[in-house]
Scaffold this active site. Structure first.
Site, PDB file in Angstrom:
ATOM      1  N   GLU A 248      35.879   1.015  25.719  1.00 36.43           N
ATOM      2  CA  GLU A 248      35.022   2.143  26.100  1.00 36.43           C
ATOM      3  C   GLU A 248      33.924   1.580  26.973  1.00 36.43           C
ATOM      4  O   GLU A 248      32.816   1.278  26.518  1.00 36.43           O
ATOM      5  CB  GLU A 248      34.458   2.887  24.886  1.00 36.43           C
ATOM      6  CG  GLU A 248      33.825   4.220  25.332  1.00 36.43           C
ATOM      7  CD  GLU A 248      33.200   5.028  24.223  1.00 36.43           C
ATOM      8  OE1 GLU A 248      33.769   5.107  23.118  1.00 36.43           O
ATOM      9  OE2 GLU A 248      32.102   5.588  24.490  1.00 36.43           O
TER      10      GLU A 248
ATOM     11  N   HIS B  18      32.312   2.048  30.842  1.00 35.26           N
ATOM     12  CA  HIS B  18      32.314   3.081  31.884  1.00 35.26           C
ATOM     13  C   HIS B  18      31.801   2.585  33.230  1.00 35.26           C
ATOM     14  O   HIS B  18      31.005   1.661  33.299  1.00 35.26           O
ATOM     15  CB  HIS B  18      31.462   4.264  31.434  1.00 35.26           C
ATOM     16  CG  HIS B  18      31.812   4.748  30.055  1.00 35.26           C
ATOM     17  ND1 HIS B  18      33.057   5.210  29.737  1.00 35.26           N
ATOM     18  CD2 HIS B  18      31.085   4.824  28.919  1.00 35.26           C
ATOM     19  CE1 HIS B  18      33.080   5.564  28.452  1.00 35.26           C
ATOM     20  NE2 HIS B  18      31.897   5.325  27.938  1.00 35.26           N
TER      21      HIS B  18
ATOM     22  N   HIS C 276      37.056  10.774  24.522  1.00 36.05           N
ATOM     23  CA  HIS C 276      35.648  10.351  24.658  1.00 36.05           C
ATOM     24  C   HIS C 276      34.722  11.561  24.507  1.00 36.05           C
ATOM     25  O   HIS C 276      35.081  12.672  24.905  1.00 36.05           O
ATOM     26  CB  HIS C 276      35.431   9.693  26.032  1.00 36.05           C
ATOM     27  CG  HIS C 276      34.069   9.114  26.189  1.00 36.05           C
ATOM     28  ND1 HIS C 276      32.997   9.860  26.620  1.00 36.05           N
ATOM     29  CD2 HIS C 276      33.594   7.875  25.926  1.00 36.05           C
ATOM     30  CE1 HIS C 276      31.911   9.082  26.626  1.00 36.05           C
ATOM     31  NE2 HIS C 276      32.251   7.882  26.208  1.00 36.05           N
TER      32      HIS C 276
ATOM     33  N   ASP D  96      30.630   0.228  24.927  1.00 35.78           N
ATOM     34  CA  ASP D  96      30.038   1.446  25.502  1.00 35.78           C
ATOM     35  C   ASP D  96      29.045   1.116  26.611  1.00 35.78           C
ATOM     36  O   ASP D  96      28.123   1.891  26.873  1.00 35.78           O
ATOM     37  CB  ASP D  96      29.371   2.344  24.443  1.00 35.78           C
ATOM     38  CG  ASP D  96      29.532   3.829  24.774  1.00 35.78           C
ATOM     39  OD1 ASP D  96      29.981   4.156  25.888  1.00 35.78           O
ATOM     40  OD2 ASP D  96      29.197   4.657  23.916  1.00 35.78           O
TER      41      ASP D  96
HETATM   42  C1  GRE Z   1      28.522   7.333  26.356  1.00 33.56           C
HETATM   43  O1  GRE Z   1      29.508   7.145  27.052  1.00 33.56           O
HETATM   44  O2  GRE Z   1      28.461   6.933  25.202  1.00 33.56           O
HETATM   45  C2  GRE Z   1      27.342   8.052  26.894  1.00 33.56           C
HETATM   46  C3  GRE Z   1      27.493   8.904  27.956  1.00 33.56           C
HETATM   47  C4  GRE Z   1      26.410   9.596  28.449  1.00 33.56           C
HETATM   48  C5  GRE Z   1      25.179   9.424  27.870  1.00 33.56           C
HETATM   49  C6  GRE Z   1      25.014   8.561  26.813  1.00 33.56           C
HETATM   50  C7  GRE Z   1      26.086   7.867  26.312  1.00 33.56           C
HETATM   51  O3  GRE Z   1      28.702   9.048  28.534  1.00 33.56           O
HETATM   52  O4  GRE Z   1      25.945   7.031  25.282  1.00 33.56           O
HETATM   53 ZN    ZN Z   2      31.144   6.048  26.074  1.00 36.13          ZN
END
Ligand code: GRE
Ligand code: ZN
Length: 327
Positions: free
Chosen positions: A8, A10, A164, A287
């Site tokens: 996870e 991004h 997600h 994350d």
């Molecule tokens: C996440 O992917 O966990 C996330 C977001 C947007 C804001 C905060 C966050 O996608 O933790």
């Molecule tokens: Zn995330």
């Protein structure tokens, strides 16, 4: 441990960041923005420093899911998947990818999934919760019958689907009115996503497609702690469950679901998840860029567990699930 794989993790692109602004206080946005846009610089240095060999990258939430116009969603998903493929090609030993999918149009989502897996070499799909469609932004959840052909394709391709989080649609967010501090990762993400996962389980999806593999982040968005009660509340009344699935939902949760440690670096929660699903169904993730790689890695490396479990959760479960090869 060295060789960790994160699932996870991004990224974003400059002309599609509108919805990430506002997720952190304004004075933190420049920092978050630079983290999201970067792939090969600071991210890779942190991975090196904290024993992460690989990230399977995904577009930041809500991404394609919040585009109400289907043709725009289809076009944007193609463009951003192509961008991700180009970035991965620079360092395929360190980065792999999840497909972003235009679920607004299930047929188009199938075509894009096939393209991403077959042509771009992606490892699975990551979808940011329900998809919005049309002028009044109908919220589409993936237990709806229109998605059954999509799930059949996911099963046939044999690749995982990562559910997600995103925030609930405004019409489902009444309880948060005046309480915006509860939105996002604080609480609303988890509640929304756990409910979506229960909808999938209760729909009979996993009776029809028993080989689907669904990933959830944040150690299961609270479900390991709650799933027993979902099946067993008021057991004395002997009322049959009012969902369409053939078995107790905990069966599907244990067989079809895989949980990552993303953003939930709390040992008692990890122990609960391991006790419910077993160490074969738990996988390391950070994350990034929303959470820190150093915090995730230092915590995971020091949790009191067997080294065999640490190796599975940190690396080998991901190698198997995503057919990455290697030792
Ligand atoms: C996440 O992917 O966990 C996330 C977001 C947007 C804001 C905060 C966050 O996608 O933790
Ligand atoms: Zn995330």
């Amino acid at each position: 441990m060295d060789g960790k794989i994160g699932l996870e993790e991004h990224f974003g692109v400059a002309d599609f960041l509108h919805d990430s602004e506002g997720v952190v206080p304004a004075d933190r946005w420049p920092e978050l923005k630079s983290r999201i846009l970067d792939i090969h610089d600071r991210r890779l240095r942190l991975m090196d420093a904290f024993g992460m060999e690989m990230m399977i990258l995904s577009l930041t939430s809500p991404g394609i899911q919040e585009i109400p116009d289907a043709p725009t969603a289809i076009e944007t998903a193609r463009r951003l998947n192509d961008y991700l493929a180009e970035e991965i090609a620079k360092r395929p030993d360190r980065f792999q990818g999840f497909a972003a999918l235009p679920m607004q149009d299930p047929d188009a989502a199938c075509l894009e999934l096939e393209r991403c897996i077959g042509t771009l070499g992606f490892r699975g799909a990551l979808v940011n919760g329900f998809t919005e469609l049309g002028e009044n932004r109908e919220a589409l959840y993936y237990d709806l019958p229109r998605y059954r052909p999509f799930w059949a394709l996911m099963e046939r391709l044999g690749v995982p689907f990562y559910l997600h989080p995103r925030n609930p649609s405004p019409r489902n967010a009444g309880v948060y009115e005046g309480q915006e501090w509860l939105m996002g990762p604080t609480w609303a993400f988890g509640s929304e996503t756990a409910t979506h996962a229960l909808r999938l389980m209760g729909s009979g999806l996993f009776d029809e497609h028993p080989n689907l593999a669904i990933l959830m982040g944040h150690l299961g968005e609270g479900l390991p702690y709650s799933i027993w009660r979902v099946d067993n509340h008021n057991a004395w009344a002997k009322a049959p469950p009012k969902h369409k699935a053939k078995r107790g939902l905990r069966d599907y949760f244990q067989e079809n679901f895989y949980l990552t440690t993303s953003g939930n670096f709390h040992t008692p929660s990890l122990m609960c998840a391991m006790a419910e699903l077993g160490s074969d169904h738990i996988l390391f993730s950070t994350d990034w860029p929303f959470e820190n790689i150093d915090q995730a890695a230092l915590w995971f490396d020091s949790v009191d567990m067997s080294e065999a479990d640490r190796r599975k959760i940190g690396r080998t479960n991901a190698q198997k699930l995503f057919k990455l090869g290697g030792d």
